[in-house]
Every structure is written in structure tokens, then in C-alpha cells.
Design a protein around this motif. Structure first.
Motif, PDB file in Angstrom:
ATOM      1  N   VAL A   4       0.626  -1.188  -0.035  1.00 25.69           N
ATOM      2  CA  VAL A   4      -0.347   0.008   0.270  1.00 25.69           C
ATOM      3  C   VAL A   4       0.921   1.321  -0.275  1.00 25.69           C
ATOM      4  O   VAL A   4       1.875   1.243   0.651  1.00 25.69           O
ATOM      5  N   THR A   5       0.452   2.189  -1.105  1.00 19.31           N
ATOM      6  CA  THR A   5       1.135   3.785  -1.038  1.00 19.31           C
ATOM      7  C   THR A   5       0.553   4.909  -0.600  1.00 19.31           C
ATOM      8  O   THR A   5      -0.465   4.583  -1.397  1.00 19.31           O
ATOM      9  N   GLN A   6       0.652   6.004   0.244  1.00 11.28           N
ATOM     10  CA  GLN A   6       0.117   6.091   0.569  1.00 11.28           C
ATOM     11  C   GLN A   6       0.373   7.933   0.527  1.00 11.28           C
ATOM     12  O   GLN A   6       1.715   7.872   0.172  1.00 11.28           O
ATOM     13  N   MET A   7       0.219   8.887   0.075  1.00 10.52           N
ATOM     14  CA  MET A   7       0.298  10.155   0.013  1.00 10.52           C
ATOM     15  C   MET A   7       1.064  10.568   1.297  1.00 10.52           C
ATOM     16  O   MET A   7       0.779  10.323   2.418  1.00 10.52           O
ATOM     17  N   GLU A   8       2.197  11.193   0.824  1.00  6.81           N
ATOM     18  CA  GLU A   8       3.258  11.736   2.293  1.00  6.81           C
ATOM     19  C   GLU A   8       2.943  12.813   2.433  1.00  6.81           C
ATOM     20  O   GLU A   8       1.928  13.762   2.064  1.00  6.81           O
ATOM     21  N   GLY A   9       2.852  13.208   4.001  1.00  5.41           N
ATOM     22  CA  GLY A   9       2.410  14.037   4.749  1.00  5.41           C
ATOM     23  C   GLY A   9       3.306  15.124   5.403  1.00  5.41           C
ATOM     24  O   GLY A   9       4.924  14.895   4.557  1.00  5.41           O
ATOM     25  N   PRO A  10       3.240  15.469   6.164  1.00  2.62           N
ATOM     26  CA  PRO A  10       2.242  16.196   6.779  1.00  2.62           C
ATOM     27  C   PRO A  10       1.444  17.451   5.973  1.00  2.62           C
ATOM     28  O   PRO A  10       1.824  17.794   4.973  1.00  2.62           O
ATOM     29  N   VAL A  11       0.074  17.007   6.444  1.00  2.07           N
ATOM     30  CA  VAL A  11      -1.337  17.259   5.575  1.00  2.07           C
ATOM     31  C   VAL A  11      -1.432  18.436   6.843  1.00  2.07           C
ATOM     32  O   VAL A  11      -2.026  18.158   7.649  1.00  2.07           O
ATOM     33  N   THR A  12      -1.665  19.996   6.431  1.00  7.67           N
ATOM     34  CA  THR A  12      -2.232  20.918   6.528  1.00  7.67           C
ATOM     35  C   THR A  12      -2.751  21.350   6.131  1.00  7.67           C
ATOM     36  O   THR A  12      -2.916  21.961   5.091  1.00  7.67           O
ATOM     37  N   LEU A  13      -4.588  21.661   6.711  1.00  3.45           N
ATOM     38  CA  LEU A  13      -5.441  22.179   6.032  1.00  3.45           C
ATOM     39  C   LEU A  13      -5.896  22.998   6.827  1.00  3.45           C
ATOM     40  O   LEU A  13      -6.311  23.195   8.520  1.00  3.45           O
ATOM     41  N   SER A  14      -7.236  24.142   6.891  1.00  5.83           N
ATOM     42  CA  SER A  14      -7.982  24.891   7.424  1.00  5.83           C
ATOM     43  C   SER A  14      -9.435  24.259   8.056  1.00  5.83           C
ATOM     44  O   SER A  14      -9.320  23.502   6.987  1.00  5.83           O
ATOM     45  N   GLU A  15      -9.385  24.580   8.501  1.00  3.64           N
ATOM     46  CA  GLU A  15     -11.345  24.380   9.409  1.00  3.64           C
ATOM     47  C   GLU A  15     -11.912  24.164   7.691  1.00  3.64           C
ATOM     48  O   GLU A  15     -11.888  25.732   7.569  1.00  3.64           O
ATOM     49  N   GLU A  16     -12.582  23.928   7.215  1.00  9.08           N
ATOM     50  CA  GLU A  16     -13.962  23.366   6.880  1.00  9.08           C
ATOM     51  C   GLU A  16     -13.206  23.133   5.757  1.00  9.08           C
ATOM     52  O   GLU A  16     -14.385  23.301   4.154  1.00  9.08           O
ATOM     53  N   ALA A  17     -12.455  22.959   5.147  1.00  9.56           N
ATOM     54  CA  ALA A  17     -11.114  23.079   3.729  1.00  9.56           C
ATOM     55  C   ALA A  17     -11.869  21.523   3.017  1.00  9.56           C
ATOM     56  O   ALA A  17     -12.179  20.488   4.219  1.00  9.56           O
ATOM     57  N   PHE A  18     -11.888  21.036   2.245  1.00  7.44           N
ATOM     58  CA  PHE A  18     -11.604  19.690   1.206  1.00  7.44           C
ATOM     59  C   PHE A  18     -10.599  18.924   1.660  1.00  7.44           C
ATOM     60  O   PHE A  18      -9.457  19.867   1.147  1.00  7.44           O
ATOM     61  N   LEU A  19     -10.900  17.326   2.135  1.00  9.22           N
ATOM     62  CA  LEU A  19      -9.242  16.868   1.878  1.00  9.22           C
ATOM     63  C   LEU A  19      -9.468  14.964   1.486  1.00  9.22           C
ATOM     64  O   LEU A  19     -10.340  15.317   1.190  1.00  9.22           O
ATOM     65  N   THR A  20      -8.538  15.864   0.871  1.00  8.54           N
ATOM     66  CA  THR A  20      -8.031  14.337   0.050  1.00  8.54           C
ATOM     67  C   THR A  20      -6.779  13.640   0.166  1.00  8.54           C
ATOM     68  O   THR A  20      -5.873  14.524   0.661  1.00  8.54           O
ATOM     69  N   ILE A  21      -6.810  12.169   0.546  1.00  4.73           N
ATOM     70  CA  ILE A  21      -5.476  11.588   1.168  1.00  4.73           C
ATOM     71  C   ILE A  21      -5.604  10.078   0.440  1.00  4.73           C
ATOM     72  O   ILE A  21      -6.555   9.817   0.142  1.00  4.73           O
ATOM     73  N   ASN A  22      -4.445  10.298  -1.101  1.00  8.05           N
ATOM     74  CA  ASN A  22      -4.692   9.488  -1.534  1.00  8.05           C
ATOM     75  C   ASN A  22      -4.003   7.843  -0.991  1.00  8.05           C
ATOM     76  O   ASN A  22      -3.392   8.195  -0.373  1.00  8.05           O
ATOM     77  N   CYS A  23      -4.609   7.013  -1.831  1.00  3.00           N
ATOM     78  CA  CYS A  23      -3.746   5.924  -1.370  1.00  3.00           C
ATOM     79  C   CYS A  23      -4.483   4.512  -2.654  1.00  3.00           C
ATOM     80  O   CYS A  23      -5.100   4.214  -3.711  1.00  3.00           O
ATOM     81  N   THR A  24      -3.199   4.130  -3.274  1.00  5.34           N
ATOM     82  CA  THR A  24      -3.439   2.727  -4.353  1.00  5.34           C
ATOM     83  C   THR A  24      -2.074   1.774  -3.317  1.00  5.34           C
ATOM     84  O   THR A  24      -1.717   1.625  -2.647  1.00  5.34           O
ATOM     85  N   TYR A  25      -2.753   0.619  -3.726  1.00  5.44           N
ATOM     86  CA  TYR A  25      -2.081  -1.147  -3.853  1.00  5.44           C
ATOM     87  C   TYR A  25      -1.954  -1.566  -4.593  1.00  5.44           C
ATOM     88  O   TYR A  25      -2.181  -1.420  -5.854  1.00  5.44           O
ATOM     89  N   THR A  26      -1.087  -2.248  -4.268  1.00  6.19           N
ATOM     90  CA  THR A  26      -0.507  -3.629  -5.164  1.00  6.19           C
ATOM     91  C   THR A  26      -1.110  -4.706  -4.315  1.00  6.19           C
ATOM     92  O   THR A  26      -0.541  -5.050  -3.215  1.00  6.19           O
ATOM     93  N   ALA A  27      -1.509  -5.557  -5.625  1.00 10.68           N
ATOM     94  CA  ALA A  27      -2.280  -7.471  -4.439  1.00 10.68           C
ATOM     95  C   ALA A  27      -2.469  -7.796  -5.548  1.00 10.68           C
ATOM     96  O   ALA A  27      -2.905  -7.748  -6.892  1.00 10.68           O
TER      97      ALA A  27
END
Lengths: 113, 113
Positions: A4-27
Motif C-alpha cells: 500500500v502506498t499513501q500520499m506523503e504527509g504531513p498535510v495541513t489544512l484550514s477548518e472546513e477545507a476539502f480533504l483528499t488523502i491518496n492511497c494506491t495498492y498492489t495486490a
């Protein structure tokens, strides 16, 4: 092997912002996919899951759709809150029940008021 | 309905001592998994047990580490002759028969001095 590969962090957002955290997999085969959340000093809590292609898991305003064609399971939330600050882990398990989880490296999310 | 319980929550050992970590699964769960989380990293699978049986120990270091899940009592992860590199958070998870959702305990944070 499975990974599993995830989007690297850290991620900092303001309240009420839209969030996306990417995740891809090999299986091999068709794994089940999960998002877990870890608050400071605590264990992991299951946030949502999907067990087959095109399934959408949802909980507490978070959503993720199992995309077989792109081997992805991106986490989204339309309006984040300060209380969403945590580390988020994408994970997969085998096609049979009671299998070990393979985790991504985790993405630390901080939401500022 | 109590969740997964782990004790101790924090454990300090000097190099060369033994560490014993305990895990009581959720009521009704017969599958136990141990994971290790190094600082700022994701969780890595160590071992999967059912009552009195080790099902998958592919993630266990070849030496010094052992695990058991007896017919009565908690699962035990045992680390002999600890070294500084064993310092980590050790998480236990449990699942029910045929289920692929795992529920995590709060973890044991081992510090080797």
C-alpha cells in the motif's frame, strides 16, 4: 506481494477545507480495503472499509471508493474539523477472512482553526 | 462490551532483559494479530494466532521473539534479551471467525534503555 502506498504527509489544512488523502495498492486477487485513524497516544480505529470493486465506504463524513481499474482507495471529506487531526492509515487484507493487514506508511493530518 | 485490552500500556526495560506484552481480545473473538509500529512509521505485521495455534508468523524476527495464545488467558508477545532497536509501540488486534475487520487495542509502548 501486497503493498500500500499513501500520499506523503504531513498535510495541513484550514477548518472546513476539502480533504483528499491518496492511497494506491498492489495486490493479487481482490483484497478488502480499509482506512484506519490513529489519534495521539491511542490505538487504531477502523474508519471505513470496502470489500469489492466500486463499493463506497463511508463514516463520520469521510468516504472512499474501491477503484479496481486504478487500484486506488482515496479518502475524502468535504469539510474537515479540528477534531479530524490525526494520522490516517490505508490498509488491505487478503481475499479470505481473518488475514493480516498490510498498511501504508500513514499520513499525518493537522487541521487549523 | 469491552474492546481489545493490552497491558502494560508502557514498559521500560534495560538491554538484555525480557519483555512480556499481554493482549486480551474482544469478547467472542478467536483471532489475534500482533503489529509493531516504529516511530513515524506504519504498522508492520508480526504474527497471527488462533487459540493454541500460530497461523502466520511471517513477520516475526527469527530470534528472541515468540508469541502464544493459550486456551485460557491472554495472548502473550515475548521478547527476550531486548535491544534498543526493539523500542516501539506494539499493537494487538482481534477479529471474529471469518471476519476481515480487525479491532485494535491501545498498544504497549516499549522503551529499551
Amino acid at each position: 506481494g501486497n503493498s500500500v502506498t499513501q500520499m506523503e504527509g504531513p498535510v495541513t489544512l484550514s477548518e472546513e477545507a476539502f480533504l483528499t488523502i491518496n492511497c494506491t495498492y498492489t495486490a493479487t486477487g481482490y483484497p478488502s480495503l480499509f482506512w484506519y485513524v490513529q489519534y495521539p497516544g491511542e490505538g487504531l480505529q477502523l474508519l471505513l472499509k470496502a470489500t469489492k470493486a466500486d463499493d463506497k465506504g463511508s463514516n463520520k463524513g469521510f468516504e472512499a471508493t474501491y477503484r479496481k481499474e486504478t487500484t486506488s482507495f482515496h479518502l475524502e471529506k468535504g469539510s474537515v474539523q479540528v477534531s479530524d487531526s490525526a494520522v490516517y492509515f490505508c490498509a488491505l487484507s487478503g481475499i479470505q477472512g481473518a488475514q493480516k493487514l498490510v498498511f501504508g506508511q500513514g499520513t499525518r493530518l493537522t487541521i487549523n482553526p | 462490551n469491552a474492546g481489545v485490552m493490552q497491558n502494560p500500556r508502557h514498559l521500560v526495560r534495560r538491554r538484555g532483559q525480557e519483555a512480556r506484552l499481554r493482549c486480551s481480545p474482544m469478547k467472542g473473538h478467536s483471532h489475534v494479530y500482533w503489529y509493531r509500529q516504529l516511530p513515524e512509521e506504519g504498522l508492520k505485521f508480526m504474527v497471527y494466532l488462533q487459540k493454541e495455534n500460530i497461523i502466520d508468523e511471517s513477520g516475526m524476527p527469527k530470534e528472541r521473539f515468540s508469541a502464544e495464545f493459550p486456551k485460557e488467558g491472554p495472548s502473550i508477545l515475548r521478547i527476550q534479551q531486548v535491544v534498543r532497536g526493539d523500542s516501539a509501540a506494539y499493537f494487538c488486534a482481534s477479529s471474529g471467525q471469518g471476519a476481515n475487520e480487525q479491532y485494535f487495542g491501545p498498544g504497549t509502548r516499549l522503551t529499551v534503555t
